[in-house]
Every structure is written in C-alpha cells, then in structure tokens.
Design a protein around this motif. Sequence first.
Motif, PDB file in Angstrom:
ATOM      1  N   LEU A  84      48.215  23.014  50.120  1.00 44.82           N
ATOM      2  CA  LEU A  84      47.525  23.605  48.975  1.00 44.82           C
ATOM      3  C   LEU A  84      48.464  23.863  47.801  1.00 44.82           C
ATOM      4  O   LEU A  84      48.070  23.738  46.639  1.00 44.82           O
ATOM      5  N   ASN A  85      49.690  24.213  48.084  1.00 47.87           N
ATOM      6  CA  ASN A  85      50.648  24.447  47.014  1.00 47.87           C
ATOM      7  C   ASN A  85      50.951  23.155  46.253  1.00 47.87           C
ATOM      8  O   ASN A  85      51.048  23.160  45.027  1.00 47.87           O
ATOM      9  N   VAL A  86      51.087  22.055  46.976  1.00 46.29           N
ATOM     10  CA  VAL A  86      51.282  20.758  46.316  1.00 46.29           C
ATOM     11  C   VAL A  86      50.084  20.456  45.420  1.00 46.29           C
ATOM     12  O   VAL A  86      50.231  20.054  44.267  1.00 46.29           O
ATOM     13  N   LEU A  87      48.887  20.685  45.946  1.00 54.39           N
ATOM     14  CA  LEU A  87      47.664  20.455  45.175  1.00 54.39           C
ATOM     15  C   LEU A  87      47.629  21.352  43.933  1.00 54.39           C
ATOM     16  O   LEU A  87      47.296  20.892  42.835  1.00 54.39           O
ATOM     17  N   ALA A  88      47.986  22.608  44.097  1.00 52.05           N
ATOM     18  CA  ALA A  88      47.951  23.563  42.979  1.00 52.05           C
ATOM     19  C   ALA A  88      48.913  23.174  41.865  1.00 52.05           C
ATOM     20  O   ALA A  88      48.630  23.413  40.688  1.00 52.05           O
ATOM     21  N   GLN A  89      50.043  22.570  42.214  1.00 51.56           N
ATOM     22  CA  GLN A  89      51.069  22.243  41.227  1.00 51.56           C
ATOM     23  C   GLN A  89      50.878  20.874  40.570  1.00 51.56           C
ATOM     24  O   GLN A  89      51.562  20.564  39.593  1.00 51.56           O
ATOM     25  N   GLN A  90      49.977  20.071  41.106  1.00 53.99           N
ATOM     26  CA  GLN A  90      49.739  18.751  40.520  1.00 53.99           C
ATOM     27  C   GLN A  90      49.205  18.888  39.098  1.00 53.99           C
ATOM     28  O   GLN A  90      48.572  19.886  38.755  1.00 53.99           O
ATOM     29  N   ASN A  91      49.451  17.870  38.295  1.00 52.32           N
ATOM     30  CA  ASN A  91      48.850  17.841  36.965  1.00 52.32           C
ATOM     31  C   ASN A  91      47.339  17.791  37.114  1.00 52.32           C
ATOM     32  O   ASN A  91      46.820  17.162  38.041  1.00 52.32           O
ATOM     33  N   PHE A  92      46.633  18.439  36.204  1.00 48.80           N
ATOM     34  CA  PHE A  92      45.176  18.473  36.277  1.00 48.80           C
ATOM     35  C   PHE A  92      44.614  18.431  34.870  1.00 48.80           C
ATOM     36  O   PHE A  92      45.291  18.792  33.908  1.00 48.80           O
ATOM     37  N   SER A  93      43.383  17.955  34.766  1.00 51.94           N
ATOM     38  CA  SER A  93      42.771  17.850  33.446  1.00 51.94           C
ATOM     39  C   SER A  93      42.379  19.238  32.943  1.00 51.94           C
ATOM     40  O   SER A  93      42.167  20.169  33.715  1.00 51.94           O
ATOM     41  N   ALA A  94      42.293  19.360  31.645  1.00 51.49           N
ATOM     42  CA  ALA A  94      42.011  20.632  30.989  1.00 51.49           C
ATOM     43  C   ALA A  94      40.879  20.436  29.981  1.00 51.49           C
ATOM     44  O   ALA A  94      40.530  19.303  29.640  1.00 51.49           O
ATOM     45  N   PRO A  95      40.298  21.532  29.508  1.00 48.62           N
ATOM     46  CA  PRO A  95      39.267  21.401  28.476  1.00 48.62           C
ATOM     47  C   PRO A  95      39.786  20.561  27.309  1.00 48.62           C
ATOM     48  O   PRO A  95      40.940  20.676  26.903  1.00 48.62           O
TER      49      PRO A  95
END
Length: 161
Positions: A84-95
């Motif tokens: 989950l920590n790896v997932l949380a730190q991944q780049n993610f899209s934003a508004p």
Amino acid sequence: MVYHSAFNGVAPADIACGCGIFGPEHDITQEAIENFKANVLVKQFEMKGPGDTTMVYLTLFICKCLTELNMKKPADAKAAYNVLNVLAQQNFSAPGDAEFVLRGILSAPQDSTERDRWVNGFKKMRAEIATKLAPLVFDADGKLSKWWLMFAKYKFMGKSL
C-alpha cells in the motif's frame, strides 16, 4: 445510507480544487476508512462540503488499495503496508488532468500552486490510508479478511482510480 463527512462544517487547513486538506487534528482518513463499507455501495454521493469531496477521493483510493491487496495477496500486515505504501507514493492524476476520474466533480486548479497543494495534501492522506488500512485487512487468524477484500469488486459512484 450515505455517510457524509463530519468535517464539512470544520474549516480545513487549506482548500484546493474544492477539496479540504485537513490537518492531523481532523482525521479525515480515519473517517473515510470507518465509513468506507457503507459509502462504497452508493452510486450517487451528494457533496455537502469540502470534507465530502475529500472523502470521495479517499474512498476511491481505498477501493484501489483493496484491489491491489486482492491481486498481490500479502502474507501479513507488514507486507500489506509495503504494497500500500508503494501504491500511495506512485504518481497519480490530479484535478485538471485529462485522465482524472473526478472531472466535473472537483474543480480544476486555478494555477500550478493550487495543483501542487492538492497533490501534496493527497499524497500525505494516501500514505495515512496505507498505514491505517494495512493492519485492518487481516482477520484474527492473520489471514487477509474476506470482509474487507470483498469490497475490491465495487466501484464507488461507478468510478475507479
């Protein structure tokens, strides 16, 4: 039954893209986890304030976490936290991004500063979700809880991150 955020009437530390970025004294991540099982089942969610918009994104992130755990099948809470920590730190899209799933619900940032505030705030909240969710998804026997993982198949509001 839909559970709205108790933080709708509380002044957030910051508002970015219509979402409340709450400080540690207002534990919206815990609230999102506690309300997750009821809220994930709804198809429509009326936003009543910045706490709700934040909780909607966090609910979608919890869905993504459960899907990831269901695929990876970690052996224990420590391994689940790592996933989950790896997932949380991944780049993610934003508004404002073309692929952002909550376009039309959250407002696009006015400038790059607002976008950065949103990304930084949600990066912290995603990390908090990883920390709090990892031990919850295991039952008393130390196995992944089917009562949590069964929610991996649901799409909150018909959407997924």
